[in-house]
Motif scaffolding. Structure first.
Motif, PDB file in Angstrom:
ATOM      1  N   HIS A 145       0.813  -1.124   0.044  1.00 13.47           N
ATOM      2  CA  HIS A 145      -0.083  -0.079  -0.107  1.00 13.47           C
ATOM      3  C   HIS A 145       0.983   1.358   0.045  1.00 13.47           C
ATOM      4  O   HIS A 145       0.685   2.024  -0.793  1.00 13.47           O
ATOM      5  CB  HIS A 145      -0.913   0.006   1.322  1.00 13.47           C
ATOM      6  CG  HIS A 145      -1.941   0.985   1.119  1.00 13.47           C
ATOM      7  ND1 HIS A 145      -3.003   1.329   0.332  1.00 13.47           N
ATOM      8  CD2 HIS A 145      -2.117   2.146   1.993  1.00 13.47           C
ATOM      9  CE1 HIS A 145      -3.808   2.408   0.659  1.00 13.47           C
ATOM     10  NE2 HIS A 145      -2.989   3.013   1.398  1.00 13.47           N
ATOM     11  N   GLN A 146       1.918   1.315   0.773  1.00 15.75           N
ATOM     12  CA  GLN A 146       2.705   2.482   0.814  1.00 15.75           C
ATOM     13  C   GLN A 146       3.756   2.585  -0.514  1.00 15.75           C
ATOM     14  O   GLN A 146       3.526   3.848  -1.081  1.00 15.75           O
ATOM     15  CB  GLN A 146       3.953   2.141   1.867  1.00 15.75           C
ATOM     16  CG  GLN A 146       3.202   2.405   3.377  1.00 15.75           C
ATOM     17  CD  GLN A 146       4.385   2.028   4.364  1.00 15.75           C
ATOM     18  OE1 GLN A 146       5.439   1.428   4.112  1.00 15.75           O
ATOM     19  NE2 GLN A 146       3.886   2.302   5.780  1.00 15.75           N
ATOM     20  N   GLN A 147       4.003   1.434  -1.204  1.00 15.30           N
ATOM     21  CA  GLN A 147       4.571   1.621  -2.354  1.00 15.30           C
ATOM     22  C   GLN A 147       3.503   2.188  -3.460  1.00 15.30           C
ATOM     23  O   GLN A 147       3.782   3.125  -4.425  1.00 15.30           O
ATOM     24  CB  GLN A 147       5.061   0.323  -2.865  1.00 15.30           C
ATOM     25  CG  GLN A 147       6.335  -0.167  -2.441  1.00 15.30           C
ATOM     26  CD  GLN A 147       6.724  -1.509  -3.141  1.00 15.30           C
ATOM     27  OE1 GLN A 147       5.906  -2.160  -3.659  1.00 15.30           O
ATOM     28  NE2 GLN A 147       7.946  -1.694  -3.185  1.00 15.30           N
ATOM     29  N   MET A 148       2.247   1.851  -3.413  1.00 13.01           N
ATOM     30  CA  MET A 148       1.282   2.279  -4.393  1.00 13.01           C
ATOM     31  C   MET A 148       1.021   3.817  -4.330  1.00 13.01           C
ATOM     32  O   MET A 148       0.987   4.585  -5.354  1.00 13.01           O
ATOM     33  CB  MET A 148       0.217   1.501  -4.494  1.00 13.01           C
ATOM     34  CG  MET A 148       0.217   0.224  -4.930  1.00 13.01           C
ATOM     35  SD  MET A 148      -1.574  -0.801  -5.033  1.00 13.01           S
ATOM     36  CE  MET A 148      -1.726  -0.941  -3.149  1.00 13.01           C
ATOM     37  N   GLY A 149       1.108   4.163  -2.991  1.00 11.44           N
ATOM     38  CA  GLY A 149       0.962   5.680  -2.628  1.00 11.44           C
ATOM     39  C   GLY A 149       2.226   6.469  -3.109  1.00 11.44           C
ATOM     40  O   GLY A 149       1.986   7.496  -3.763  1.00 11.44           O
TER      41      GLY A 149
END
Length: 187
Positions: A114-118
């Motif tokens: 999720h952090q990477q996608m953000g």
């Protein structure tokens, strides 16, 4: 004299803007590398039974055009990586209760994804704001990528999320993260 000063100021501003954009891309690339390594480590912690599951191996047919990271411009690489992460996230999020692995490890993987996608959304948004659009080839590559992940989901469902099916998918996703790491170098 005044025109020379204006020219120098303009050059200084463009140089500063260029450095700022380069710094942002470098920072994003470093974040991606460290996040990808974290995801790889989490996936490695999810041990399966590879020898026992040899009969369940499957070729999910990863799109060939995406295996060639040198073909991508940075904005296309960011879009492809985002699509890959989004689909991997979806595979785990939907099937977390059905996995044989420690739920804490899976949850940590989901947080990392999720952090990477953000981080990638901001890079993709910047490209959109600059007016860069997808070509027909880019759209086709993304559709093939979606089909690839659909085959993985279908495989898990057909095998009723068995231990062997998850072992096969885990090995496949390890390959995905190696490719994501190579694509990150395109930034």
């Amino acid at each position: 004299m005044a025109s020379r000063c204006v020219l120098q100021i303009a050059l200084l501003l463009s140089f500063t803007t260029s450095l700022s954009l380069s710094y942002n891309l470098l920072q994003l690339q470093q974040q991606q590398h460290s996040s990808t390594l974290a995801c790889l480590e989490l996936l490695k912690q999810m041990k399966g039974k590879p020898d026992y599951c040899l009969k369940d191996r499957m070729d999910f047919r990863f799109p060939e055009e995406i295996k060639q990271p040198q073909q991508f411009q940075k904005e296309k690489a960011a879009l492809v990586i985002h699509e890959m992460l989004q689909n991997i996230f979806g595979i785990f999020r939907k099937n977390v209760p059905n996995t044989m692995w420690n739920e804490t490890i899976v949850e940590n993987l989901l947080v990392e994804l999720h952090q990477q996608m953000g981080h990638l959304k901001s890079a993709i948004l910047q490209e959109v704001l600059e007016g860069k659009t997808l070509t027909a080839e880019d759209t086709t590559a993304i559709l093939r990528l979606k089909s690839y992940y659909w085959r993985i989901r279908r495989y898990l469902n057909a095998k009723r999320n068995s231990i062997c099916a998850w072992t096969v998918v885990r090995v496949e996703l390890l390959r995905n993260f190696s490719l994501i790491d190579r694509l990150t170098d395109c930034f």
